[in-house]
Design a protein around this motif. Structure first.
Motif, short mmCIF file in Angstrom:
data_model
loop_
_atom_site.label_atom_id
_atom_site.label_comp_id
_atom_site.label_asym_id
_atom_site.label_seq_id
_atom_site.Cartn_x
_atom_site.Cartn_y
_atom_site.Cartn_z
N VAL A 3 -2.68 -4.94 -10.32
CA VAL A 3 -2.59 -4.89 -8.85
C VAL A 3 -3.60 -3.89 -8.34
CG1 VAL A 3 -1.10 -4.50 -6.86
CG2 VAL A 3 -0.13 -5.46 -8.96
N THR A 4 -4.61 -4.37 -7.65
CA THR A 4 -5.66 -3.48 -7.15
C THR A 4 -5.88 -3.61 -5.65
OG1 THR A 4 -7.33 -5.17 -7.71
CG2 THR A 4 -6.91 -3.45 -9.35
N SER A 5 -5.26 -4.57 -5.01
CA SER A 5 -5.34 -4.70 -3.56
C SER A 5 -3.91 -4.71 -3.01
CB SER A 5 -6.06 -5.98 -3.14
OG SER A 5 -5.39 -7.13 -3.61
N PHE A 6 -3.75 -4.18 -1.80
CA PHE A 6 -2.40 -3.93 -1.29
C PHE A 6 -2.22 -4.42 0.14
CE2 PHE A 6 -3.53 -0.58 -4.31
CZ PHE A 6 -2.49 -0.67 -5.22
N THR A 7 -1.02 -4.88 0.43
CA THR A 7 -0.64 -5.23 1.80
C THR A 7 -0.25 -3.98 2.53
OG1 THR A 7 0.19 -7.39 1.07
CG2 THR A 7 0.98 -6.56 3.20
N GLU A 8 -0.76 -3.80 3.75
CA GLU A 8 -0.46 -2.60 4.51
C GLU A 8 0.74 -2.83 5.44
OE1 GLU A 8 -3.94 -1.42 6.60
OE2 GLU A 8 -5.02 -0.84 4.77
N ASP A 33 0.83 -1.21 0.00
CA ASP A 33 0.00 0.00 0.00
C ASP A 33 0.86 1.27 0.00
OD1 ASP A 33 -1.94 1.91 0.23
OD2 ASP A 33 -2.75 1.19 2.14
N PRO A 34 0.80 2.08 -1.05
CA PRO A 34 1.64 3.29 -1.10
C PRO A 34 1.24 4.33 -0.06
CG PRO A 34 0.11 3.24 -2.96
CD PRO A 34 0.02 1.89 -2.29
N ALA A 35 0.00 4.24 0.47
CA ALA A 35 -0.45 5.20 1.48
C ALA A 35 0.35 5.08 2.77
CB ALA A 35 -1.93 4.99 1.77
N ASN A 91 2.06 12.25 -0.15
CA ASN A 91 0.59 12.17 -0.13
C ASN A 91 0.01 12.41 -1.52
OD1 ASN A 91 -0.51 11.52 2.49
ND2 ASN A 91 0.36 13.43 3.26
N ALA A 92 0.61 13.36 -2.24
CA ALA A 92 0.14 13.67 -3.59
C ALA A 92 0.46 12.56 -4.58
CB ALA A 92 0.75 14.99 -4.05
N LEU A 93 1.49 11.77 -4.28
CA LEU A 93 1.93 10.71 -5.20
C LEU A 93 1.14 9.40 -5.04
CD1 LEU A 93 5.80 11.19 -4.92
CD2 LEU A 93 4.40 11.64 -6.95
N VAL A 94 0.44 9.24 -3.94
CA VAL A 94 -0.26 7.98 -3.67
C VAL A 94 -1.25 7.60 -4.76
CG1 VAL A 94 -1.87 6.81 -2.11
CG2 VAL A 94 0.11 8.01 -1.18
N PRO A 95 -2.15 8.50 -5.21
CA PRO A 95 -3.11 8.11 -6.26
C PRO A 95 -2.45 7.65 -7.54
CG PRO A 95 -3.79 10.16 -5.20
CD PRO A 95 -2.40 9.87 -4.73
#
Length: 268
Positions: A263-268, A214-216, A248-252
């Protein structure tokens, strides 16, 4: 043609005749030292470092570093192949080691040699936190930042030599050396380093997302990092505040890039 002109002319020829293409930006970058020269030296230094430090082996944390590193390397290969850079990783010899140290750091040498210190694991927190750090460090290697820093240092030294040759008055030469040393660092090398850090953030967050992390998590990671009191103008890295805002701006965009690879689901 006097000697000063010849030195400057040679420096310009070397700078413009020795370039590489950054596969993530498409821009030309300085490459006065080739990877054919850089990689073997990097591999030797890495081996020497491991012999002199306590490498953690066989633990779950050591396995995590290898597992996450392999996923980041695979993500890099997928991205590069999809964007027309098949074979770009030729010569890379990926290796991942956890080193017992309180230092809160990690790095990747040219050619894919990676070290994580145990001291940064609590800050990373999760697998995604490790992937954020790993992606950033791997990005430095993939974008040839080490090669560029060496090239910039050669140019900096070349201009200094040319100035010392051209200026024959001792007092003027001393003033040149004093102000050139400060000026070339503050106005040249430090902004150059900060631009590399920002670029590694942009590349790394995409790589971790393609790898399924997860990039967030990345801006949250930097909130946990210790902030330096050095003014950004005099620092090698962007300030934590500007870095968190940029990430924060790069996450989307990172999520959108990952979606291109399914890849549409992410490991946190």
């Amino acid at each position: 043609m006097n000697i000063t002109f010849r030195v400057c002319f040679l420096a310009c020829m070397l700078m413009f005749g020795s370039c590489a293409t950054n596969p993530f930006t498409g821009k030309q970058t300085m490459a006065l030292v080739s990877n054919d020269q850089l990689f073997p030296a990097s591999f030797q230094q890495y081996d020497a470092f491991l012999k002199e430090h306590k490498v953690v082996k066989g633990t779950e944390d050591a396995r995590r570093i290898t597992r996450i590193g392999e996923r980041i390397a695979k993500a890099a290969e997928r991205y590069l192949n999809a964007n027309g850079y098949v074979g770009y990783l030729k010569g890379y010899q990926w290796e991942y080691h956890l080193v017992d140290s309180e230092e809160k750091n990690a790095w990747c040498m040219p050619g894919g040699k990676i070290v994580f210190y145990t001291g940064i694991l609590p800050i990373a927190g999760s697998d995604a936190g490790i992937a954020a750090i790993m992606g950033h460090e791997v990005a430095h290697a993939l974008a040839n930042h080490g090669q560029q820093r060496m090239s910039a240092a050669y140019i900096q030294q070349g201009i200094a030599i040319a100035g010392n040759v051209a200026i024959t008055d001792d007092q003027s030469r001393d003033l040149f050396n004093q102000y050139y040393g400060i000026g070339s660092n503050v106005a040249g090398m430090l902004p150059f380093s900060r631009s590399h850090e920002a670029e590694a953030d942009r590349i790394g967050i995409v790589l971790m997302a393609i790898a399924g992390y997860d990039p967030a998590v990345t801006p949250e990671l930097w909130k946990r990092m210790e902030s330096s009191n050095v003014p950004e103008l005099l620092a090698t890295h962007p300030s934590n505040a500007s870095r968190i805002s940029s990430l924060n701006a790069l996450v989307p965009n990172a999520r959108a890039e990952a979606k291109k690879f399914g890849v549409t689901s992410f490991t946190e």
